[in-house]
Scaffold this motif. Structure first.
Motif, PDB file in Angstrom:
ATOM      1  N   GLY A  19       0.774  -1.172  -0.202  1.00  0.00           N
ATOM      2  CA  GLY A  19       0.039  -0.042  -0.008  1.00  0.00           C
ATOM      3  C   GLY A  19       0.775   1.122   0.093  1.00  0.00           C
ATOM      4  N   VAL A  20       0.354   2.478  -0.485  1.00  0.00           N
ATOM      5  CA  VAL A  20       0.977   3.769  -0.605  1.00  0.00           C
ATOM      6  C   VAL A  20       0.040   4.667  -0.311  1.00  0.00           C
ATOM      7  N   ILE A  21       0.394   5.610   0.578  1.00  0.00           N
ATOM      8  CA  ILE A  21      -0.210   6.807   0.940  1.00  0.00           C
ATOM      9  C   ILE A  21       0.957   7.867   1.058  1.00  0.00           C
ATOM     10  N   THR A  22       0.780   9.281   1.123  1.00  0.00           N
ATOM     11  CA  THR A  22       1.660  10.313   1.513  1.00  0.00           C
ATOM     12  C   THR A  22       0.905  11.411   1.713  1.00  0.00           C
ATOM     13  N   ASP A  23       1.553  12.476   2.561  1.00  0.00           N
ATOM     14  CA  ASP A  23       1.013  13.714   2.629  1.00  0.00           C
ATOM     15  C   ASP A  23      -0.332  13.970   3.451  1.00  0.00           C
ATOM     16  N   VAL A  24      -0.426  12.908   4.573  1.00  0.00           N
ATOM     17  CA  VAL A  24      -1.991  13.162   5.123  1.00  0.00           C
ATOM     18  C   VAL A  24      -2.229  14.305   5.928  1.00  0.00           C
ATOM     19  N   ASN A  44     -10.541  16.569   6.831  1.00  0.00           N
ATOM     20  CA  ASN A  44     -10.782  14.946   6.046  1.00  0.00           C
ATOM     21  C   ASN A  44      -9.730  14.202   5.647  1.00  0.00           C
ATOM     22  N   SER A  45      -8.372  14.742   5.867  1.00  0.00           N
ATOM     23  CA  SER A  45      -7.288  13.816   5.369  1.00  0.00           C
ATOM     24  C   SER A  45      -7.174  12.356   6.178  1.00  0.00           C
ATOM     25  N   ILE A  46      -7.601  12.489   7.582  1.00  0.00           N
ATOM     26  CA  ILE A  46      -7.428  11.236   8.231  1.00  0.00           C
ATOM     27  C   ILE A  46      -8.632  10.323   7.798  1.00  0.00           C
ATOM     28  N   ILE A  47      -9.666  10.974   7.206  1.00  0.00           N
ATOM     29  CA  ILE A  47     -10.767   9.882   6.756  1.00  0.00           C
ATOM     30  C   ILE A  47     -10.159   9.332   5.451  1.00  0.00           C
ATOM     31  N   VAL A  48      -9.502   9.947   4.596  1.00  0.00           N
ATOM     32  CA  VAL A  48      -8.902   9.487   3.426  1.00  0.00           C
ATOM     33  C   VAL A  48      -7.824   8.233   3.765  1.00  0.00           C
ATOM     34  N   LEU A  49      -7.024   8.491   4.765  1.00  0.00           N
ATOM     35  CA  LEU A  49      -6.306   7.427   5.633  1.00  0.00           C
ATOM     36  C   LEU A  49      -7.055   5.995   6.019  1.00  0.00           C
ATOM     37  N   GLN A  50      -8.104   6.425   6.705  1.00  0.00           N
ATOM     38  CA  GLN A  50      -8.619   5.352   7.109  1.00  0.00           C
ATOM     39  C   GLN A  50      -9.584   4.360   6.034  1.00  0.00           C
ATOM     40  N   LYS A  51      -9.866   5.281   5.105  1.00  0.00           N
ATOM     41  CA  LYS A  51     -10.349   4.555   3.556  1.00  0.00           C
ATOM     42  C   LYS A  51      -9.172   3.571   3.116  1.00  0.00           C
ATOM     43  N   ALA A  52      -8.038   4.325   3.146  1.00  0.00           N
ATOM     44  CA  ALA A  52      -6.731   3.421   2.475  1.00  0.00           C
ATOM     45  C   ALA A  52      -6.438   2.314   3.366  1.00  0.00           C
ATOM     46  N   ILE A  53      -6.475   2.210   4.743  1.00  0.00           N
ATOM     47  CA  ILE A  53      -6.370   1.013   5.426  1.00  0.00           C
ATOM     48  C   ILE A  53      -7.268   0.033   5.327  1.00  0.00           C
ATOM     49  N   GLN A  54      -8.662   0.635   5.188  1.00  0.00           N
ATOM     50  CA  GLN A  54      -9.547  -0.588   5.062  1.00  0.00           C
ATOM     51  C   GLN A  54      -9.595  -1.240   3.758  1.00  0.00           C
ATOM     52  N   ALA A 281      -2.723  13.152   0.130  1.00  0.00           N
ATOM     53  CA  ALA A 281      -4.123  12.966   0.810  1.00  0.00           C
ATOM     54  C   ALA A 281      -4.859  14.287   1.279  1.00  0.00           C
ATOM     55  N   LEU A 282      -4.026  15.021   1.568  1.00  0.00           N
ATOM     56  CA  LEU A 282      -4.428  16.356   2.305  1.00  0.00           C
ATOM     57  C   LEU A 282      -5.270  16.979   1.122  1.00  0.00           C
ATOM     58  N   GLU A 283      -5.284  17.164  -0.072  1.00  0.00           N
ATOM     59  CA  GLU A 283      -5.785  17.862  -0.895  1.00  0.00           C
ATOM     60  C   GLU A 283      -6.944  17.156  -1.435  1.00  0.00           C
ATOM     61  N   CYS A 284      -7.525  16.195  -0.851  1.00  0.00           N
ATOM     62  CA  CYS A 284      -8.837  15.580  -1.230  1.00  0.00           C
ATOM     63  C   CYS A 284     -10.139  16.300  -0.807  1.00  0.00           C
ATOM     64  N   PRO A 285     -10.783  16.867  -1.478  1.00  0.00           N
ATOM     65  CA  PRO A 285     -12.072  17.357  -1.056  1.00  0.00           C
ATOM     66  C   PRO A 285     -12.736  15.929  -0.458  1.00  0.00           C
ATOM     67  N   PRO A 286     -13.812  16.355   0.810  1.00  0.00           N
ATOM     68  CA  PRO A 286     -14.511  15.320   1.241  1.00  0.00           C
ATOM     69  C   PRO A 286     -15.162  14.697   0.219  1.00  0.00           C
ATOM     70  N   GLY A 287     -15.311  13.230   0.040  1.00  0.00           N
ATOM     71  CA  GLY A 287     -15.616  12.322  -0.678  1.00  0.00           C
ATOM     72  C   GLY A 287     -14.801  12.038  -1.774  1.00  0.00           C
ATOM     73  N   THR A 288     -13.582  12.447  -1.733  1.00  0.00           N
ATOM     74  CA  THR A 288     -12.569  12.140  -2.687  1.00  0.00           C
ATOM     75  C   THR A 288     -11.548  11.345  -1.907  1.00  0.00           C
ATOM     76  N   ASP A 289     -10.535  10.568  -2.603  1.00  0.00           N
ATOM     77  CA  ASP A 289      -9.557   9.796  -2.198  1.00  0.00           C
ATOM     78  C   ASP A 289      -8.138   9.969  -2.942  1.00  0.00           C
ATOM     79  N   ALA A 290      -7.094   9.598  -2.250  1.00  0.00           N
ATOM     80  CA  ALA A 290      -5.782   9.604  -2.856  1.00  0.00           C
ATOM     81  C   ALA A 290      -4.907   8.464  -2.163  1.00  0.00           C
ATOM     82  N   PHE A 291      -4.813   7.454  -2.648  1.00  0.00           N
ATOM     83  CA  PHE A 291      -4.127   6.132  -2.015  1.00  0.00           C
ATOM     84  C   PHE A 291      -4.230   5.081  -3.113  1.00  0.00           C
TER      85      PHE A 291
END
Length: 318
Positions: A19-24, A44-54, A281-291
């Motif tokens: 898995g890869v993710i960056t800049d939460v 919102n960035s921590i929600i992106v991280l949570q979705k990535a882990i899931q 991940a930081l620049e994802c508006p709510p409802g979008t993701d980056a991972f």
């Protein structure tokens, strides 16, 4: 099974996947903007991280995860820094496997290295560069791009003194994060970047020698990008040229992964090494993701990105 972002399944099973993710850059503060006016979604960035882990846990064949750095933001109130880092690390800990962390400038704005590294499970708290081999055929090298840095070390540390000297020589601006007046590649000499020190360069050389003898393919990871073709000039490692000189001495390095430049990028350098800078991940508006996750084959790395993280084929040409 169809893949997101238009990648077609190759039909052959990967050797392994990660898995890869960056800049939460999480912070419990209202949304804001970068210096260039790009929106940033701190909560919102921590929600992106949570979705990535899931996503990685549901996949069931993700061997490990790479966090390419900057887990908390510099705007995080300093009395909340410790709790914010712990909160994000706790989310990473929900992954059913090992997470390999890198430190970024935003991590160091919040906590000194002496406090940060133990929280992020670095095996050697005295240094933030290391290597590991998930399978006999592959080795991963994690570089510390803030080895020579004006942030993170004590003020009187030799690495701070060296960094301040470099910045004073290369950047005449009073604000050392300003590239005003700096031309072309000189624009990288900013305080939010850093360099790889002599000892680490020697370690990199020895590690690549060893990987070559062991007939291993190598993936190099660093928070700060290493190739001007994959990133803006303001987001490059200070001594990217020295690091790449070492890497290009050997044929074993196939891919360099990085974060830091939030828009992402992909280039292939003059020696055929792929440079993939991952979207933030930081620049994802709510409802979008980056991972995403990367399927590793004998002849390529295949990044399957989710939403704002673009999928990429990194086919080895040597």
């Amino acid at each position: 099974m169809g893949h997101p972002n238009g990648l077609v399944s190759q039909g052959k099973q990967p050797v392994f996947s990660f898995g890869v993710i960056t800049d939460v850059q999480y912070a419990d503060i209202p949304d804001g903007r970068s210096f260039l006016g790009v929106p940033r979604y701190y909560r919102n960035s921590i929600i992106v991280l949570q979705k990535a882990i899931q996503n990685w846990n549901n996949h069931q064949n993700i061997s490990f995860a790479l966090n390419l750095g900057d887990i908390v933001d510099g705007y995080c109130p300093k009395d909340q820094s410790l709790e914010a880092v712990k909160k994000v690390v706790a989310e990473f800990d929900k992954f059913n496997g090992r997470v390999y962390h890198m430190i970024g400038n935003h991590c160091l704005y919040n906590l000194p290295r002496s406090k940060l590294l133990p929280l992020m499970s670095f095996s050697n708290v005295d240094r933030a560069y290391y290597e590991f081999s998930p399978v006999p055929e592959y080795r991963f090298i994690v570089l510390d791009g803030y080895d020579i840095s004006a942030i993170g070390w004590p003020h009187d540390h030799p690495h701070t003194i060296e960094a301040v000297k470099i910045l004073n020589e290369k950047n005449p601006n009073l604000d050392k994060n300003s590239p005003n007046g700096l031309v072309d590649l000189e624009r990288r000499f900013l305080k939010f970047n850093g360099g790889v020190g002599k000892e680490q360069l020697e370690w990199l050389d020895k590690t690549l020698q060893d990987a070559t003898k062991s007939n291993q393919k190598v993936v190099v990871c660093c928070h700060i990008p290493l190739d001007p073709g994959a990133t803006s000039k303001e987001a490059l490692l200070w001594n990217y040229d020295e690091v790449m000189d070492v890497i290009h001495r050997y044929d074993c390095v196939k891919v360099c992964l990085a974060g830091h430049d939030h828009t992402g990028g992909h280039s292939v350098d003059s020696c055929g090494v792929h440079h993939r800078v991952l979207e933030a991940a930081l620049e994802c508006p709510p409802g979008t993701d980056a991972f995403g996750y990367i399927d590793v084959y004998e002849d390529r790395l295949s990044l399957i990105g989710t939403d704002r993280m673009a999928s990429s084929e990194m086919v080895f040409n040597h």
